[in-house]
Motif scaffolding. Structure first.
Motif, PDB file in Angstrom:
ATOM      1  N   GLY A 240       0.813  -1.213   0.000  1.00  0.00           N
ATOM      2  CA  GLY A 240       0.000   0.000   0.000  1.00  0.00           C
ATOM      3  C   GLY A 240       0.845   1.259   0.000  1.00  0.00           C
ATOM      4  O   GLY A 240       0.513   2.256  -0.656  1.00  0.00           O
ATOM      5  N   ASP A 241       1.953   1.230   0.743  1.00  0.00           N
ATOM      6  CA  ASP A 241       2.837   2.395   0.774  1.00  0.00           C
ATOM      7  C   ASP A 241       3.482   2.627  -0.592  1.00  0.00           C
ATOM      8  O   ASP A 241       3.705   3.772  -0.991  1.00  0.00           O
ATOM      9  N   ALA A 242       3.757   1.532  -1.297  1.00  0.00           N
ATOM     10  CA  ALA A 242       4.376   1.656  -2.624  1.00  0.00           C
ATOM     11  C   ALA A 242       3.352   1.984  -3.710  1.00  0.00           C
ATOM     12  O   ALA A 242       3.682   2.647  -4.696  1.00  0.00           O
ATOM     13  N   VAL A 243       2.101   1.528  -3.514  1.00  0.00           N
ATOM     14  CA  VAL A 243       1.061   1.723  -4.535  1.00  0.00           C
ATOM     15  C   VAL A 243      -0.176   2.348  -3.879  1.00  0.00           C
ATOM     16  O   VAL A 243      -1.183   1.658  -3.647  1.00  0.00           O
ATOM     17  N   PRO A 244      -0.138   3.620  -3.540  1.00  0.00           N
ATOM     18  CA  PRO A 244      -1.323   4.269  -2.958  1.00  0.00           C
ATOM     19  C   PRO A 244      -2.474   4.302  -3.964  1.00  0.00           C
ATOM     20  O   PRO A 244      -2.254   4.431  -5.171  1.00  0.00           O
ATOM     21  N   VAL A 245      -3.693   4.158  -3.466  1.00  0.00           N
ATOM     22  CA  VAL A 245      -4.873   4.109  -4.333  1.00  0.00           C
ATOM     23  C   VAL A 245      -5.712   5.360  -4.120  1.00  0.00           C
ATOM     24  O   VAL A 245      -6.338   5.526  -3.067  1.00  0.00           O
TER      25      VAL A 245
ATOM     26  N   LEU B  51      12.261   4.485  10.146  1.00  0.00           N
ATOM     27  CA  LEU B  51      11.408   4.130   9.025  1.00  0.00           C
ATOM     28  C   LEU B  51      11.060   5.381   8.237  1.00  0.00           C
ATOM     29  O   LEU B  51      10.917   6.463   8.806  1.00  0.00           O
ATOM     30  N   PRO B  52      10.890   5.268   6.932  1.00  0.00           N
ATOM     31  CA  PRO B  52      10.490   6.433   6.147  1.00  0.00           C
ATOM     32  C   PRO B  52       9.196   7.040   6.686  1.00  0.00           C
ATOM     33  O   PRO B  52       8.318   6.308   7.173  1.00  0.00           O
ATOM     34  N   ALA B  53       9.095   8.344   6.610  1.00  0.00           N
ATOM     35  CA  ALA B  53       7.934   9.038   7.165  1.00  0.00           C
ATOM     36  C   ALA B  53       6.635   8.540   6.543  1.00  0.00           C
ATOM     37  O   ALA B  53       5.620   8.361   7.239  1.00  0.00           O
ATOM     38  N   SER B  54       6.641   8.274   5.222  1.00  0.00           N
ATOM     39  CA  SER B  54       5.414   7.824   4.563  1.00  0.00           C
ATOM     40  C   SER B  54       4.996   6.447   5.057  1.00  0.00           C
ATOM     41  O   SER B  54       3.810   6.179   5.280  1.00  0.00           O
ATOM     42  N   LEU B  55       5.976   5.535   5.252  1.00  0.00           N
ATOM     43  CA  LEU B  55       5.659   4.195   5.740  1.00  0.00           C
ATOM     44  C   LEU B  55       5.166   4.249   7.177  1.00  0.00           C
ATOM     45  O   LEU B  55       4.227   3.535   7.553  1.00  0.00           O
ATOM     46  N   SER B  56       5.784   5.101   8.003  1.00  0.00           N
ATOM     47  CA  SER B  56       5.338   5.253   9.390  1.00  0.00           C
ATOM     48  C   SER B  56       3.889   5.720   9.433  1.00  0.00           C
ATOM     49  O   SER B  56       3.069   5.199  10.205  1.00  0.00           O
ATOM     50  N   ALA B  57       3.560   6.704   8.599  1.00  0.00           N
ATOM     51  CA  ALA B  57       2.191   7.206   8.555  1.00  0.00           C
ATOM     52  C   ALA B  57       1.234   6.138   8.042  1.00  0.00           C
ATOM     53  O   ALA B  57       0.102   6.015   8.534  1.00  0.00           O
ATOM     54  N   THR B  58       1.671   5.331   7.075  1.00  0.00           N
ATOM     55  CA  THR B  58       0.820   4.264   6.543  1.00  0.00           C
ATOM     56  C   THR B  58       0.509   3.230   7.618  1.00  0.00           C
ATOM     57  O   THR B  58      -0.637   2.774   7.744  1.00  0.00           O
ATOM     58  N   ILE B  59       1.520   2.844   8.399  1.00  0.00           N
ATOM     59  CA  ILE B  59       1.306   1.867   9.471  1.00  0.00           C
ATOM     60  C   ILE B  59       0.267   2.372  10.463  1.00  0.00           C
ATOM     61  O   ILE B  59      -0.682   1.658  10.823  1.00  0.00           O
TER      62      ILE B  59
END
Length: 566
Positions: free
Chosen positions: A204-209, A385-393
C-alpha cells in the motif's frame, strides 16, 4: 521531560491491574467457574454462539471495543495538558474499564448471552429496559455513522492505507478457513497472517490508491461510505467464525505489533513531551476540564459501548467462564495501551511547543490526524522508518480499528432492532434487522449531503451517552452482585463517578446546544438525560429490593449444572 517515564509508568499500571486487580475481581467478586456451561456451548448454533479459543476471542473483543475512539478521545483531550489525560486513562482502565468490561461479560454469560438491554429488563424492570434500548440504539447509531466517516476520511487522506485496509478482509477469510475448517496450528496461522498484513502495508505504501472523481457517477467520499456499509451489512450476517473472529483476531495481533513499533520507538528515541502537563492557555471556546475530560476520553478509560460488545457478541463465544478475565479485563487493558500511545504521539510527536500549539488551535482540532502525524514522527525518529511508511502503518491501524468496530456495531444494531421488535411483538429476522440497521446508519451518514459528513452530526453526544450507558451497565452488574450477596463496591464506585460526570456533561452540552440553537441535538440530549435519570432511579430501586430480598435460592452455576433456567 521526555515520554519514556509516561510509557513505563503507564505500562506498569496496566500490568499491575491485570495481574492483581483482575485476579481479585475474578476470584472474589465474580467467582468465575471453569465448569460453568457457557452460552457458546449451551446454545451453540455455528453462527452467533460458537465456543472460541480465548486468544482469538480476545482479538475480536479488543479490536471491536477499541475502534478509533481511544485514539480520537485522548488525542483531543491533551488540549488540557497531558497529565489529566494520562491519569484518567491509566486509573480509568485499571479500576473502571476492566471492572465494567469483565462485569458485562460475566453478567451476560450467566444469562444465556443476553444483551445488556435485555438484562436491564430482568434486573431493573420493563420500563427501564425500554428506555435502555433507546440509549443503546442512539449510541450504536452514532458509532456506525461516525466511524464510516472516520474511515472514509482516512482512506481519502492516506491512500496508502487503502490496499492493506481492504486486503485485511481477504487475509481474515483465509485465516478463518485455516483455523476452523482445516484445523491448522493457531501460532503458525498467526505468523503467516500478520506477515501478510504487513506485506499489504508495504504494498500500500508503494502503490497508494486514489479514486478518480467521479467514480461510477459518485464522489470518492460517497463511494467509500456505500462500500463500507455494504461490507458491514454482509459481514454482520456471516457466521462469526468466517470473518468476524479471524479478522478481529489477526487485526488485534497486527495492531499490537503496531503499538509495539510505536512504544519501541519511544524507548529508543525518548522524545520530548512538548505539550504542558496542565495547559493554562487553552484556546478560546475550549470547555472546562471537569466534567468534559471524562466524556471526551471514553474509550481508553471506560466506555458503555464495551458493555454492548461484551454482552452482544463476546459472551456468545466464551468457551470457559474463566476466559472472561483475559477477554474482558485484558481487552480493556489493550485499549488503555492504545490510548496511552495516542497521548504520547499527540504530545511528544512535535518538535516544539509552538508546533504543538499550531495543531491544537481549537478544541477538537487534535484526533486521528494528530496521532498519525505525531506517531509517524516518533517512529521515524526511533526506528528510522520512512515518514510515509510510518504514517501508513499508523493510518492502517486506525482504519482497521474503526472498521472492526463499525461492522460489529452493525451486528449489535441488528440485535437491538430485533429486541425492539420483541417489545412490540413483531419477529424480525436477521436479514430484515440488518437491512434496518444499515438503512438507518446510512440515512444519518448522508443526512447532510453526499459527502457523508452527517455521520458526525450527533457525534458530540457520543461521549455523554456512552458514559451514561457505562454507568447503567454497572448498575445491572451491581444488582446481580447484591442479589448474590457479593461485594458490589467495585461496581458502585465507578458507577457513581461516571454517572455524575456524564450527567453533568450532558447538562453542560444542553446549554451549549440551546445557545447555538441546535434543536436536533438539544432534543436528543434531553431524551438521553431523561432516559438515563429514569433508568438510574429504577436501578436504585432494584438495588434496594435486592438488598432486602433473600439471597438467590439457586446460584447461576448450580442452576446451569441442574439444567434449569438461569
Amino acid at each position: 521531560m521526555n515520554a519514556l517515564p509516561l510509557l513505563l509508568i503507564g505500562l506498569a499500571m496496566f500490568a499491575g491491574g491485570y495481574l492483581l486487580y483482575s485476579k481479585f475481581l475474578g476470584n472474589r467478586v465474580f467467582r468465575l467457574d471453569a465448569s460453568f456451561s457457557t452460552p457458546a456451548h449451551e446454545l451453540r448454533d455455528g453462527v452467533d454462539y460458537v465456543p472460541t479459543n480465548k486468544f482469538v476471542l480476545w482479538g475480536h473483543h479488543f479490536t471491536s471495543v477499541a475502534g478509533a475512539a481511544p485514539i480520537v478521545g485522548p488525542a483531543v483531550a491533551v488540549i488540557w495538558g497531558w497529565l489529566p489525560a494520562f491519569l484518567w486513562v491509566t486509573l480509568g482502565t485499571v479500576f473502571f474499564a476492566g471492572m465494567h468490561d469483565l462485569g458485562a461479560l460475566w453478567a451476560s454469560a450467566r444469562n444465556k448471552g443476553r444483551s445488556i438491554g435485555a438484562l436491564s429488563g430482568r434486573y431493573i424492570g420493563g420500563r427501564g429496559a425500554n428506555l435502555f434500548l433507546v440509549v443503546i440504539f442512539l449510541l450504536l447509531l452514532m458509532v456506525v455513522a461516525a466511524f464510516a466517516v472516520v474511515i472514509k476520511n482516512l482512506l481519502i487522506s492516506t491512500p496508502s492505507a487503502v490496499i492493506p485496509a481492504w486486503g485485511a478482509v481477504a487475509v481474515a477469510l483465509l485465516v478463518g478457513q485455516a483455523v476452523y475448517r482445516y484445523r491448522m496450528n493457531l501460532g503458525l496461522v498467526t505468523v503467516i497472517g500478520v506477515a501478510a498484513l504487513y506485506g499489504l502495508i508495504l504494498l500500500g505504501d508503494a502503490v497508494p490508491v486514489e479514486l478518480p472523481d467521479p467514480i461510477l457517477g459518485m464522489s470518492p467520499a460517497t463511494f467509500w461510505i456505500l462500500a463500507l456499509f455494504v461490507y458491514a451489512g454482509v459481514a454482520s450476517l456471516m457466521p462469526v467464525w468466517v470473518l468476524l473472529q479471524p479478522r478481529d483476531y489477526i487485526n488485534g495481533v497486527q495492531l499490537f505489533v503496531g503499538l509495539g513499533i510505536l512504544f519501541v520507538s519511544v524507548l529508543l528515541s525518548a522524545p520530548a513531551v512538548v505539550a504542558p502537563a496542565l495547559n493554562d492557555a487553552v484556546p478560546a471556546g475550549t470547555p472546562d476540564l471537569v466534567p468534559l475530560l471524562f466524556v471526551t476520553i471514553a474509550c481508553g478509560a471506560i466506555s458503555g459501548f464495551h458493555g454492548m460488545v461484551s454482552s452482544g457478541t463476546s459472551s456468545k463465544q466464551l468457551d470457559k467462564e474463566t476466559d472472561a478475565r483475559f477477554v474482558g479485563y485484558f481487552g480493556a487493558v489493550g485499549e488503555g495501551m492504545l490510548a496511552l500511545g495516542a497521548i504520547i504521539a499527540a504530545t511528544a510527536g512535535y518538535r516544539t511547543l509552538a508546533d504543538w500549539e499550531s495543531v491544537y488551535s481549537a478544541f477538537n482540532s487534535g484526533g486521528v490526524a494528530a496521532f498519525v502525524e505525531g506517531g509517524g514522527a516518533i517512529v521515524n525518529g526511533g526506528l528510522g522508518l520512512p515518514a510515509s511508511l510510518s504514517a501508513t502503518i499508523l493510518a492502517t491501524m486506525a482504519v482497521l480499528f474503526a472498521a472492526t468496530t463499525m461492522d460489529t456495531g452493525v451486528r449489535l444494531l441488528r440485535f437491538v432492532v430485533q429486541e425492539a421488535g420483541e417489545v412490540v411483538k413483531v419477529r424480525i429476522n436477521n436479514g430484515a434487522g440488518t437491512l434496518v440497521a444499515v438503512a438507518v446508519g446510512m440515512g444519518l451518514t448522508f443526512s447532510q449531503g453526499a459527502g457523508g459528513d452527517g455521520g458526525l452530526r450527533i457525534w458530540p453526544l457520543f461521549g455523554t451517552s456512552n458514559q451514561l450507558l457505562a454507568s447503567l451497565t454497572l448498575s445491572i452488574v451491581a444488582v446481580m452482585l447484591i442479589r448474590k450477596r457479593r461485594n458490589p463496591v467495585p461496581a458502585l464506585v465507578p458507577l457513581a463517578v461516571v454517572f455524575v460526570m456524564a450527567l453533568w456533561a450532558a447538562f453542560v452540552q444542553l446549554g451549549d446546544f440551546y445557545d447555538a440553537q441546535d434543536w436536533l441535538l438539544l432534543v436528543i440530549d434531553l431524551v438521553i438525560i431523561v432516559a438515563a435519570l429514569w433508568v438510574a432511579l429504577e436501578a436504585v430501586l432494584a438495588m434496594r429490593r435486592a438488598s432486602r430480598e433473600p439471597p438467590e435460592a439457586l446460584d447461576a452455576d448450580v442452576t446451569a449444572k441442574a439444567g434449569l433456567t438461569a
